[in-house]
Design an enzyme around this catalytic site. Structure first.
Site, PDB file in Angstrom:
ATOM      1  N   LYS A  82       0.817  -1.214   0.000  1.00  0.00           N
ATOM      2  CA  LYS A  82       0.000   0.000   0.000  1.00  0.00           C
ATOM      3  C   LYS A  82       0.854   1.269   0.000  1.00  0.00           C
ATOM      4  O   LYS A  82       0.377   2.338  -0.355  1.00  0.00           O
ATOM      5  CB  LYS A  82      -0.947   0.011   1.201  1.00  0.00           C
ATOM      6  CG  LYS A  82      -0.300   0.253   2.541  1.00  0.00           C
ATOM      7  CD  LYS A  82      -1.317   0.246   3.668  1.00  0.00           C
ATOM      8  CE  LYS A  82      -0.698   0.540   5.011  1.00  0.00           C
ATOM      9  NZ  LYS A  82      -0.177   1.911   5.118  1.00  0.00           N
ATOM     10  N   ARG A 128      -8.161   9.098   2.218  1.00  0.00           N
ATOM     11  CA  ARG A 128      -9.070   7.959   2.004  1.00  0.00           C
ATOM     12  C   ARG A 128      -9.810   7.613   3.300  1.00  0.00           C
ATOM     13  O   ARG A 128     -11.035   7.434   3.301  1.00  0.00           O
ATOM     14  CB  ARG A 128      -8.256   6.747   1.522  1.00  0.00           C
ATOM     15  CG  ARG A 128      -9.050   5.431   1.482  1.00  0.00           C
ATOM     16  CD  ARG A 128      -8.135   4.250   1.212  1.00  0.00           C
ATOM     17  NE  ARG A 128      -7.166   4.050   2.277  1.00  0.00           N
ATOM     18  CZ  ARG A 128      -7.408   3.395   3.406  1.00  0.00           C
ATOM     19  NH1 ARG A 128      -8.616   2.912   3.625  1.00  0.00           N
ATOM     20  NH2 ARG A 128      -6.467   3.233   4.312  1.00  0.00           N
ATOM     21  N   ARG A 146       1.423  11.616  11.629  1.00  0.00           N
ATOM     22  CA  ARG A 146       2.309  10.769  10.828  1.00  0.00           C
ATOM     23  C   ARG A 146       3.365  10.143  11.718  1.00  0.00           C
ATOM     24  O   ARG A 146       3.567  10.543  12.856  1.00  0.00           O
ATOM     25  CB  ARG A 146       2.964  11.578   9.694  1.00  0.00           C
ATOM     26  CG  ARG A 146       1.986  11.967   8.587  1.00  0.00           C
ATOM     27  CD  ARG A 146       2.708  12.416   7.329  1.00  0.00           C
ATOM     28  NE  ARG A 146       3.740  11.462   6.967  1.00  0.00           N
ATOM     29  CZ  ARG A 146       4.977  11.800   6.579  1.00  0.00           C
ATOM     30  NH1 ARG A 146       5.324  13.074   6.522  1.00  0.00           N
ATOM     31  NH2 ARG A 146       5.864  10.881   6.255  1.00  0.00           N
ATOM     32  N   ARG A 152       2.916   6.973  16.485  1.00  0.00           N
ATOM     33  CA  ARG A 152       1.499   7.364  16.496  1.00  0.00           C
ATOM     34  C   ARG A 152       0.830   7.002  17.816  1.00  0.00           C
ATOM     35  O   ARG A 152       0.013   7.771  18.338  1.00  0.00           O
ATOM     36  CB  ARG A 152       0.764   6.707  15.324  1.00  0.00           C
ATOM     37  CG  ARG A 152       1.247   7.199  13.975  1.00  0.00           C
ATOM     38  CD  ARG A 152       0.365   6.736  12.859  1.00  0.00           C
ATOM     39  NE  ARG A 152       1.027   6.870  11.575  1.00  0.00           N
ATOM     40  CZ  ARG A 152       0.414   6.791  10.409  1.00  0.00           C
ATOM     41  NH1 ARG A 152      -0.870   6.583  10.372  1.00  0.00           N
ATOM     42  NH2 ARG A 152       1.083   6.914   9.280  1.00  0.00           N
ATOM     43  N   CYS A 237      -0.757   6.936  -3.978  1.00  0.00           N
ATOM     44  CA  CYS A 237      -0.814   6.478  -2.591  1.00  0.00           C
ATOM     45  C   CYS A 237      -1.484   7.469  -1.660  1.00  0.00           C
ATOM     46  O   CYS A 237      -1.922   7.111  -0.575  1.00  0.00           O
ATOM     47  CB  CYS A 237       0.596   6.161  -2.100  1.00  0.00           C
ATOM     48  SG  CYS A 237       1.305   4.717  -2.912  1.00  0.00           S
TER      49      CYS A 237
END
Length: 291
Positions: A82, A128, A146, A152, A237
């Site tokens: 991905k 997305r 990020r 995270r 992406c």
């Protein structure tokens, strides 16, 4: 085949674990061969205070590894599919696809909480994910976050976030399933193309038959359908365009998400012969574009 295989990887704990999965597979299927992991920090890992869209997209996660491949300092590199651009250099093809891990997205709550409060803040830098989650959490605010998994989770604990969205595959590979608060079905949140699949990149013209035992035909077909769909719609992406394929027997079922701007999107499904995965992806993209 040489006696030592050098596997390129990003430096994060998850990236190294993913490289270890390939290393274990190579050493298991090739007796007498030793695999070594060579880590490096990519530009995408170094610049964490800006959106990927502003600094060049997720191709920044692969450039240093591609350079090392071309120079011959590594023999293969391992990526989360991905995170790979839709355009892969002709001289550095994907030579194997790993068996797919859980492709779904998950929500991790702030430690000590079991939900996201009304009007809460959800951390994600993915357009997305934001686009789809706005329907599930309409009162929430979405703020960029990020970094690798550990970064995270630390920010989720220390900063003003009520939850953050991650890929289930990464958490499962790290044996960190315990932090998962909610798992989104692929109908609720259509995953990114290739999510849950590891891609092994190599050099054109070289013999990679030693990866045959690792290469998963099911993952390859699903990946080809998803990436063809995304590429046909001009998605990269960082694009909110998404796709998820499921192969059962000789049939492949592809669900695509098409983004029309202004937070308008819709999903559609198409099925067909798994041997024509790319054609299914292209056909679905054309149908959704016409709609």
């Amino acid at each position: 085949m040489q006696s030592i295989i050098k596997i390129g990887s990003r430096e994060s704990r998850l990236a190294v674990r993913q490289a270890e999965i390939v290393k274990e597979a190579v050493e298991s299927s090739c007796p007498g061969v030793k695999a070594e992991i060579v880590t490096m920090k990519t530009k995408g890992d170094r610049i964490l205070n800006q959106s990927l869209e502003l600094i060049g997209g997720k191709g920044l996660f692969v450039k240093e590894l591609e350079k090392a491949l071309l120079e011959g300092s590594i023999d293969i590199s391992v990526h989360s599919l991905k995170d790979m651009p839709m355009e892969v250099p002709e001289d550095l093809p994907i030579v194997a696809y790993g068996e797919r891990e859980d492709p779904r997205d998950v929500l991790v709550y702030k430690p000590g909480h079991t939900s996201v409060r009304e009007g809460g803040v959800i951390g994600t830098s993915s357009r997305r994910r934001t686009l789809q989650l706005k329907k599930l959490y309409p009162s929430c605010v979405f703020r960029g976050i990020r970094g690798n998994v550990q970064t995270r989770l630390r920010r989720l604990e220390e900063e003003a976030f009520d939850g953050t969205v991650l890929a289930a595959a990464g958490l499962r590979r790290l044996h960190m399933e315990a932090v998962i608060g909610r798992v989104f079905s692929v109908e609720e949140v259509v995953p990114a193309a290739g999510q849950g699949i590891l891609a092994v990149q190599g050099r054109k013209g070289e013999d990679y038959s030693w990866l045959a035992a690792y290469d998963c035909k099911k993952s390859r077909a699903e990946a080809e359908a998803e990436r063809e769909f995304t590429a046909a719609l001009g998605g990269g992406c960082t694009s909110p365009i998404a796709a998820h394929a499921q192969m059962a027997g000789t049939e492949l079922r592809l669900t695509g998400l098409y983004y029309a701007g202004d937070d308008i999107y819709w999903t559609q499904t198409k099925s067909g012969d798994a041997g024509k995965a790319r054609e299914i992806g292209l056909a679905l993209a054309e149908e959704m574009r016409r709609r």
